[in-house]
Write an enzyme that holds these catalytic residues in place. Structure first.
Site, mmCIF file in Angstrom:
data_model
loop_
_atom_site.group_PDB
_atom_site.id
_atom_site.type_symbol
_atom_site.label_atom_id
_atom_site.label_comp_id
_atom_site.label_asym_id
_atom_site.label_seq_id
_atom_site.Cartn_x
_atom_site.Cartn_y
_atom_site.Cartn_z
ATOM 1 N N HIS A 1 0.822 -1.223 0.000
ATOM 2 C CA HIS A 1 0.000 0.000 0.000
ATOM 3 C C HIS A 1 0.851 1.267 0.000
ATOM 4 O O HIS A 1 1.892 1.347 0.651
ATOM 5 C CB HIS A 1 -1.025 -0.007 1.134
ATOM 6 C CG HIS A 1 -0.477 0.056 2.528
ATOM 7 N ND1 HIS A 1 -0.250 1.250 3.180
ATOM 8 C CD2 HIS A 1 -0.154 -0.924 3.415
ATOM 9 C CE1 HIS A 1 0.192 1.002 4.410
ATOM 10 N NE2 HIS A 1 0.268 -0.298 4.572
ATOM 11 N N ASP B 1 5.701 2.162 6.912
ATOM 12 C CA ASP B 1 4.478 1.401 6.683
ATOM 13 C C ASP B 1 3.658 2.176 5.640
ATOM 14 O O ASP B 1 2.991 3.141 5.989
ATOM 15 C CB ASP B 1 3.718 1.268 7.998
ATOM 16 C CG ASP B 1 2.420 0.513 7.896
ATOM 17 O OD1 ASP B 1 2.137 -0.046 6.818
ATOM 18 O OD2 ASP B 1 1.656 0.500 8.886
ATOM 19 N N GLU C 1 -5.258 1.785 2.450
ATOM 20 C CA GLU C 1 -5.152 0.601 3.310
ATOM 21 C C GLU C 1 -5.338 0.961 4.774
ATOM 22 O O GLU C 1 -5.986 0.237 5.531
ATOM 23 C CB GLU C 1 -3.776 -0.066 3.096
ATOM 24 C CG GLU C 1 -3.630 -1.433 3.756
ATOM 25 C CD GLU C 1 -3.041 -1.391 5.157
ATOM 26 O OE1 GLU C 1 -2.903 -2.461 5.773
ATOM 27 O OE2 GLU C 1 -2.716 -0.281 5.656
ATOM 28 N N GLU C 2 -4.783 2.105 5.167
ATOM 29 C CA GLU C 2 -4.776 2.471 6.582
ATOM 30 C C GLU C 2 -6.161 2.793 7.133
ATOM 31 O O GLU C 2 -6.357 2.799 8.350
ATOM 32 C CB GLU C 2 -3.847 3.679 6.808
ATOM 33 C CG GLU C 2 -2.370 3.420 6.526
ATOM 34 C CD GLU C 2 -1.711 2.481 7.526
ATOM 35 O OE1 GLU C 2 -2.397 1.990 8.434
ATOM 36 O OE2 GLU C 2 -0.505 2.229 7.386
ATOM 37 N N ASP D 1 4.072 -6.184 3.518
ATOM 38 C CA ASP D 1 3.746 -5.134 4.481
ATOM 39 C C ASP D 1 4.749 -5.178 5.623
ATOM 40 O O ASP D 1 5.768 -5.864 5.538
ATOM 41 C CB ASP D 1 2.304 -5.304 4.974
ATOM 42 C CG ASP D 1 1.631 -3.980 5.296
ATOM 43 O OD1 ASP D 1 2.306 -3.080 5.826
ATOM 44 O OD2 ASP D 1 0.418 -3.848 5.039
ATOM 45 N N HIS E 1 3.610 3.101 13.310
ATOM 46 C CA HIS E 1 2.460 4.007 13.411
ATOM 47 C C HIS E 1 2.741 5.199 14.320
ATOM 48 O O HIS E 1 1.899 5.619 15.109
ATOM 49 C CB HIS E 1 1.210 3.248 13.871
ATOM 50 C CG HIS E 1 0.456 2.646 12.726
ATOM 51 N ND1 HIS E 1 -0.910 2.696 12.623
ATOM 52 C CD2 HIS E 1 0.880 2.000 11.612
ATOM 53 C CE1 HIS E 1 -1.293 2.099 11.508
ATOM 54 N NE2 HIS E 1 -0.211 1.667 10.877
#
Length: 338
Positions: A60, A173, A202-203, A225, A307
């Site tokens: 992604h 990410d 995606e998130e 990923d 994140h």
């Protein structure tokens, strides 16, 4: 190797606003694939024709970020998160707010009293705001409004930590996954059909992957990923090799694909970690139950500080992941279902 990865990481591409990343990847992908297109959702589809089985790779393009929720008269910009992020890690960070003139600098602060022993318990996204030094009229003049994107600033851009093998930056990410797919394209030596999908959103719900598969017909898929480095539990550690997912919060990895990937890693004498988790998921969740079923697996690398505004990963893990997947393509399983 590092230069391309650095360029990907430094691009701004919050979910729903991935155009800068998309344009960059299209330019790179066209060097190696003749058939490169963009679907209505904004996903990039790069295809190499060949024999069956048809293998699909996904990574992604989008990253976590923020959006303007409301603006007070005195100029406090209240925020809404895009993707999962702990509000505590945002305090004191410099951000860049979308305006009609480009990007405007701001600082995330809080109305809570931080020397209060209970302050951390009170911190949530509603207690944070962005300070720019302008009032509401000034911000409106600059074109900052509800719905404007807020991204992490250049202070979170690519760097190395201690060793040149350890990289850090925002959006690891999943720009790491995007980089891995581009490197597989570049090194690709296979007679089989391969489709590379660089997904959006995606998130916020795996939406790009859900849309992409409607127009594709892969025999199986592998999502590339990242997952969180877990030093406290001494597992899923960066620098210890890539990982494959046997279970996450939403899916079970396909047994046949996992065994095939482990077999390739063993042949290459590469360590491969096994992930079993009750949290998080990937684009593979949107693929494995689509169109009557698409056997799916997840392979990736561990990322520390995932994140947040600044994450870290090990270059050797990334290179090992590229080698495993490139070698997998030379002789992929004929099928991965009974």
């Amino acid at each position: 190797m590092v230069k391309l990865l650095e360029q990907l990481i430094n691009l701004q591409g919050i979910s729903g606003n991935e155009s800068a990343v998309r344009n960059f990847i299209i330019k790179e992908a066209k060097k190696y694939c003749k058939d490169v297109s963009v679907d209505k959702m904004g996903n990039i589809i790069a295809r190499k024709k060949g024999t069956i089985p048809s293998v699909m790779f996904l990574a992604h393009m989008d990253e976590i970020g923020l959006m303007v929720n409301s603006i007070d008269q005195d100029g406090k910009i209240h925020i809404s998160n895009i993707g999962g992020i702990d509000p505590i890690v945002l305090i004191g960070h410099r951000v860049e707010i979308q305006s009609k003139k480009g990007l405007m600098n701001g600082i995330i602060t809080t109305k809570e009293i931080l020397n209060d022993k209970d302050a951390l318990k009170k911190i949530n996204i509603d207690s944070l705001f962005v300070f720019t030094g302008l009032n509401k009229k000034g911000l409106e003049k600059e074109g900052v409004k509800v719905g404007s994107y807020i991204s992490f600033s250049k202070s979170s851009n690519f760097c190395t930590l201690g060793s040149k093998e350890i990289i850090a930056g925002k959006a690891l990410d999943d720009r790491i996954g995007c980089y891995i797919l581009l490197e597989i394209m570049r090194r690709m030596k296979t007679k089989h059909e391969v489709t590379f999908v660089f997904t959006v959103q995606e998130e916020v719900g795996l939406y790009g992957a859900k849309a992409s598969v409607f127009n594709l017909n892969p025999d199986y898929a592998i999502a590339v990923d990242v997952t969180g480095h877990d030093e406290e539990s001494d597992r899923m550690l960066f620098g210890r090799g890539p990982f494959i997912t046997f279970k996450d919060a939403e899916m079970l990895g396909n047994k046949c694909l996992n065994e095939a990937l482990e077999s390739v890693a063993k042949k290459l004498k590469v360590k491969l970690q096994r992930e079993v988790s009750d949290a998080g998921t990937t684009d593979a969740t949107s693929i494995f139950a689509a169109k009557g079923g698409v056997p799916s697996a997840v392979l990736g690398v561990c990322v520390a500080n995932i994140h947040t505004t600044l994450c870290a990963a090990h270059l050797k893990d990334i290179e090992d992941a590229i080698n495993i997947l490139s070698n997998f393509l030379t002789k992929p399983p004929a099928k991965c279902w009974d």
